[in-house]
Design a protein around this motif. Structure first.
Motif, PDB file in Angstrom:
ATOM      1  N   LEU A 296      54.000  45.644  -9.744  1.00  0.00           N
ATOM      2  CA  LEU A 296      54.709  46.155  -8.566  1.00  0.00           C
ATOM      3  C   LEU A 296      53.866  47.165  -7.795  1.00  0.00           C
ATOM      4  CD1 LEU A 296      58.316  46.512  -9.978  1.00  0.00           C
ATOM      5  CD2 LEU A 296      57.573  44.964  -8.150  1.00  0.00           C
ATOM      6  N   ALA A 297      53.109  47.976  -8.493  1.00  0.00           N
ATOM      7  CA  ALA A 297      52.222  48.925  -7.814  1.00  0.00           C
ATOM      8  C   ALA A 297      51.168  48.180  -6.996  1.00  0.00           C
ATOM      9  CB  ALA A 297      51.562  49.851  -8.839  1.00  0.00           C
ATOM     10  N   HIS A 298      50.649  47.109  -7.552  1.00  0.00           N
ATOM     11  CA  HIS A 298      49.676  46.293  -6.810  1.00  0.00           C
ATOM     12  C   HIS A 298      50.346  45.643  -5.597  1.00  0.00           C
ATOM     13  CE1 HIS A 298      46.197  43.896  -5.968  1.00  0.00           C
ATOM     14  NE2 HIS A 298      46.868  42.766  -6.158  1.00  0.00           N
ATOM     15  N   ALA A 299      51.556  45.158  -5.784  1.00  0.00           N
ATOM     16  CA  ALA A 299      52.302  44.549  -4.677  1.00  0.00           C
ATOM     17  C   ALA A 299      52.551  45.570  -3.570  1.00  0.00           C
ATOM     18  CB  ALA A 299      53.622  43.985  -5.185  1.00  0.00           C
TER      19      ALA A 299
ATOM     20  N   ASN B 223      56.420  44.816 -21.580  1.00  0.00           N
ATOM     21  CA  ASN B 223      56.873  44.045 -20.413  1.00  0.00           C
ATOM     22  C   ASN B 223      57.128  44.959 -19.224  1.00  0.00           C
ATOM     23  OD1 ASN B 223      56.751  41.599 -21.733  1.00  0.00           O
ATOM     24  ND2 ASN B 223      58.886  41.682 -22.390  1.00  0.00           N
ATOM     25  N   ARG B 224      57.748  46.083 -19.457  1.00  0.00           N
ATOM     26  CA  ARG B 224      58.054  47.027 -18.385  1.00  0.00           C
ATOM     27  C   ARG B 224      56.771  47.619 -17.808  1.00  0.00           C
ATOM     28  NH1 ARG B 224      59.448  48.829 -14.262  1.00  0.00           N
ATOM     29  NH2 ARG B 224      60.747  50.610 -13.955  1.00  0.00           N
ATOM     30  N   TYR B 225      55.802  47.899 -18.656  1.00  0.00           N
ATOM     31  CA  TYR B 225      54.529  48.448 -18.197  1.00  0.00           C
ATOM     32  C   TYR B 225      53.797  47.445 -17.300  1.00  0.00           C
ATOM     33  CZ  TYR B 225      49.828  50.281 -18.114  1.00  0.00           C
ATOM     34  OH  TYR B 225      48.614  50.736 -17.686  1.00  0.00           O
ATOM     35  N   ILE B 226      53.762  46.197 -17.719  1.00  0.00           N
ATOM     36  CA  ILE B 226      53.088  45.166 -16.927  1.00  0.00           C
ATOM     37  C   ILE B 226      53.798  44.973 -15.597  1.00  0.00           C
ATOM     38  CG2 ILE B 226      52.562  42.689 -16.837  1.00  0.00           C
ATOM     39  CD1 ILE B 226      52.057  42.927 -19.911  1.00  0.00           C
ATOM     40  N   ARG B 227      55.141  44.943 -15.615  1.00  0.00           N
ATOM     41  CA  ARG B 227      55.894  44.798 -14.371  1.00  0.00           C
ATOM     42  C   ARG B 227      55.604  45.966 -13.436  1.00  0.00           C
ATOM     43  NH1 ARG B 227      62.414  44.940 -13.474  1.00  0.00           N
ATOM     44  NH2 ARG B 227      61.987  47.036 -12.745  1.00  0.00           N
ATOM     45  N   SER B 228      55.542  47.164 -13.985  1.00  0.00           N
ATOM     46  CA  SER B 228      55.253  48.349 -13.181  1.00  0.00           C
ATOM     47  C   SER B 228      53.866  48.262 -12.547  1.00  0.00           C
ATOM     48  CB  SER B 228      55.350  49.596 -14.063  1.00  0.00           C
ATOM     49  OG  SER B 228      54.946  50.730 -13.370  1.00  0.00           O
TER      50      SER B 228
ATOM     51  N   ALA C  81      49.149  41.674   5.952  1.00  0.00           N
ATOM     52  CA  ALA C  81      50.282  41.130   6.710  1.00  0.00           C
ATOM     53  C   ALA C  81      50.813  39.862   6.042  1.00  0.00           C
ATOM     54  CB  ALA C  81      49.841  40.840   8.139  1.00  0.00           C
ATOM     55  N   HIS C  82      50.425  39.613   4.802  1.00  0.00           N
ATOM     56  CA  HIS C  82      50.901  38.434   4.088  1.00  0.00           C
ATOM     57  C   HIS C  82      52.420  38.474   3.963  1.00  0.00           C
ATOM     58  CE1 HIS C  82      46.886  37.196   3.109  1.00  0.00           C
ATOM     59  NE2 HIS C  82      46.650  38.278   2.365  1.00  0.00           N
ATOM     60  N   PRO C  83      53.058  37.300   3.971  1.00  0.00           N
ATOM     61  CA  PRO C  83      54.507  37.264   3.760  1.00  0.00           C
ATOM     62  C   PRO C  83      54.879  37.850   2.392  1.00  0.00           C
ATOM     63  CG  PRO C  83      53.696  35.128   4.495  1.00  0.00           C
ATOM     64  CD  PRO C  83      52.497  35.973   4.205  1.00  0.00           C
ATOM     65  N   ILE C  84      56.065  38.398   2.307  1.00  0.00           N
ATOM     66  CA  ILE C  84      56.509  39.030   1.063  1.00  0.00           C
ATOM     67  C   ILE C  84      56.557  38.020  -0.075  1.00  0.00           C
ATOM     68  CG2 ILE C  84      58.466  40.172  -0.043  1.00  0.00           C
ATOM     69  CD1 ILE C  84      58.872  41.592   2.717  1.00  0.00           C
ATOM     70  N   SER C  85      56.994  36.803   0.205  1.00  0.00           N
ATOM     71  CA  SER C  85      57.040  35.789  -0.854  1.00  0.00           C
ATOM     72  C   SER C  85      55.637  35.484  -1.379  1.00  0.00           C
ATOM     73  CB  SER C  85      57.718  34.520  -0.356  1.00  0.00           C
ATOM     74  OG  SER C  85      57.019  33.987   0.741  1.00  0.00           O
ATOM     75  N   TYR C  86      54.640  35.475  -0.508  1.00  0.00           N
ATOM     76  CA  TYR C  86      53.254  35.258  -0.926  1.00  0.00           C
ATOM     77  C   TYR C  86      52.804  36.392  -1.850  1.00  0.00           C
ATOM     78  CZ  TYR C  86      48.188  34.841  -0.720  1.00  0.00           C
ATOM     79  OH  TYR C  86      46.867  34.733  -1.059  1.00  0.00           O
ATOM     80  N   ILE C  87      53.117  37.613  -1.475  1.00  0.00           N
ATOM     81  CA  ILE C  87      52.730  38.772  -2.292  1.00  0.00           C
ATOM     82  C   ILE C  87      53.423  38.720  -3.648  1.00  0.00           C
ATOM     83  CG2 ILE C  87      52.910  41.289  -2.470  1.00  0.00           C
ATOM     84  CD1 ILE C  87      52.375  41.358   0.579  1.00  0.00           C
ATOM     85  N   ALA C  88      54.685  38.315  -3.655  1.00  0.00           N
ATOM     86  CA  ALA C  88      55.416  38.192  -4.924  1.00  0.00           C
ATOM     87  C   ALA C  88      54.699  37.218  -5.851  1.00  0.00           C
ATOM     88  CB  ALA C  88      56.842  37.726  -4.662  1.00  0.00           C
ATOM     89  N   PHE C  89      54.362  36.038  -5.347  1.00  0.00           N
ATOM     90  CA  PHE C  89      53.690  35.041  -6.179  1.00  0.00           C
ATOM     91  C   PHE C  89      52.275  35.477  -6.540  1.00  0.00           C
ATOM     92  CE2 PHE C  89      56.821  32.237  -3.948  1.00  0.00           C
ATOM     93  CZ  PHE C  89      57.619  32.015  -5.067  1.00  0.00           C
ATOM     94  N   GLU C  90      51.598  36.140  -5.619  1.00  0.00           N
ATOM     95  CA  GLU C  90      50.225  36.607  -5.851  1.00  0.00           C
ATOM     96  C   GLU C  90      50.171  37.650  -6.969  1.00  0.00           C
ATOM     97  OE1 GLU C  90      46.154  36.394  -4.953  1.00  0.00           O
ATOM     98  OE2 GLU C  90      47.788  35.150  -4.269  1.00  0.00           O
TER      99      GLU C  90
ATOM    100  N   GLY D 195      52.235  37.700  -9.528  1.00  0.00           N
ATOM    101  CA  GLY D 195      52.718  37.154 -10.792  1.00  0.00           C
ATOM    102  C   GLY D 195      54.215  36.981 -10.915  1.00  0.00           C
ATOM    103  N   PHE D 196      54.971  37.179  -9.860  1.00  0.00           N
ATOM    104  CA  PHE D 196      56.412  36.976  -9.914  1.00  0.00           C
ATOM    105  C   PHE D 196      56.714  35.536  -9.517  1.00  0.00           C
ATOM    106  CE2 PHE D 196      55.992  41.506  -9.550  1.00  0.00           C
ATOM    107  CZ  PHE D 196      57.016  41.995 -10.358  1.00  0.00           C
ATOM    108  N   GLN D 197      57.505  34.840 -10.320  1.00  0.00           N
ATOM    109  CA  GLN D 197      57.832  33.442 -10.062  1.00  0.00           C
ATOM    110  C   GLN D 197      58.988  33.294  -9.077  1.00  0.00           C
ATOM    111  OE1 GLN D 197      55.997  30.876 -11.300  1.00  0.00           O
ATOM    112  NE2 GLN D 197      54.669  32.516 -12.027  1.00  0.00           N
ATOM    113  N   ASP D 198      59.767  34.348  -8.903  1.00  0.00           N
ATOM    114  CA  ASP D 198      60.951  34.298  -8.048  1.00  0.00           C
ATOM    115  C   ASP D 198      60.902  35.470  -7.068  1.00  0.00           C
ATOM    116  OD1 ASP D 198      63.496  34.147  -6.946  1.00  0.00           O
ATOM    117  OD2 ASP D 198      64.561  34.358  -8.854  1.00  0.00           O
ATOM    118  N   ALA D 199      60.864  35.159  -5.775  1.00  0.00           N
ATOM    119  CA  ALA D 199      60.767  36.209  -4.758  1.00  0.00           C
ATOM    120  C   ALA D 199      62.005  37.109  -4.748  1.00  0.00           C
ATOM    121  CB  ALA D 199      60.548  35.592  -3.386  1.00  0.00           C
ATOM    122  N   ARG D 200      63.175  36.549  -5.062  1.00  0.00           N
ATOM    123  CA  ARG D 200      64.388  37.384  -5.111  1.00  0.00           C
ATOM    124  C   ARG D 200      64.315  38.383  -6.256  1.00  0.00           C
ATOM    125  NH1 ARG D 200      69.041  33.409  -5.485  1.00  0.00           N
ATOM    126  NH2 ARG D 200      67.389  32.139  -6.358  1.00  0.00           N
ATOM    127  N   TYR D 201      63.831  37.948  -7.415  1.00  0.00           N
ATOM    128  CA  TYR D 201      63.658  38.871  -8.539  1.00  0.00           C
ATOM    129  C   TYR D 201      62.635  39.949  -8.178  1.00  0.00           C
ATOM    130  CZ  TYR D 201      62.244  40.814 -12.983  1.00  0.00           C
ATOM    131  OH  TYR D 201      61.922  41.695 -13.985  1.00  0.00           O
TER     132      TYR D 201
END
Length: 68
Positions: free
Chosen positions: A15-18, A7-12, A26-35, A37-43
């Motif tokens: 995040l590197a892709h993000a 799980n940590r490897y996949i998250r890493s 120039a995409h919004p940060i929330s768009y990048i989060a969802f793009e 694979g993160f379901q919650d922009a705050r997380y």
């Protein structure tokens, strides 16, 4: 091999892709989060800060080319 659990490897990896998307688009940060694979922009923001030492907004400001 990496010393990380799966799980940590996949998250890493996500995040590197993000980080690249923040730097190159120039995409919004929330768009990048969802793009990436993160379901919650705050997380996403908390995880990004934990891995890179700054928020996605601060990273975007720091990574923009400077005007002379």
């Amino acid at each position: 091999l990496t010393g990380m659990n799966p799980n940590r490897y996949i998250r890493s990896f996500r995040l590197a892709h993000a980080r690249e998307l923040l730097r190159k688009t120039a995409h919004p940060i929330s768009y990048i989060a969802f793009e990436t694979g993160f379901q919650d922009a705050r997380y996403f923001s908390r995880a990004f800060k934990q891995d890179f030492g700054m928020t996605p907004t601060a990273y975007r400001k720091d990574s923009r080319p400077r005007k002379k």
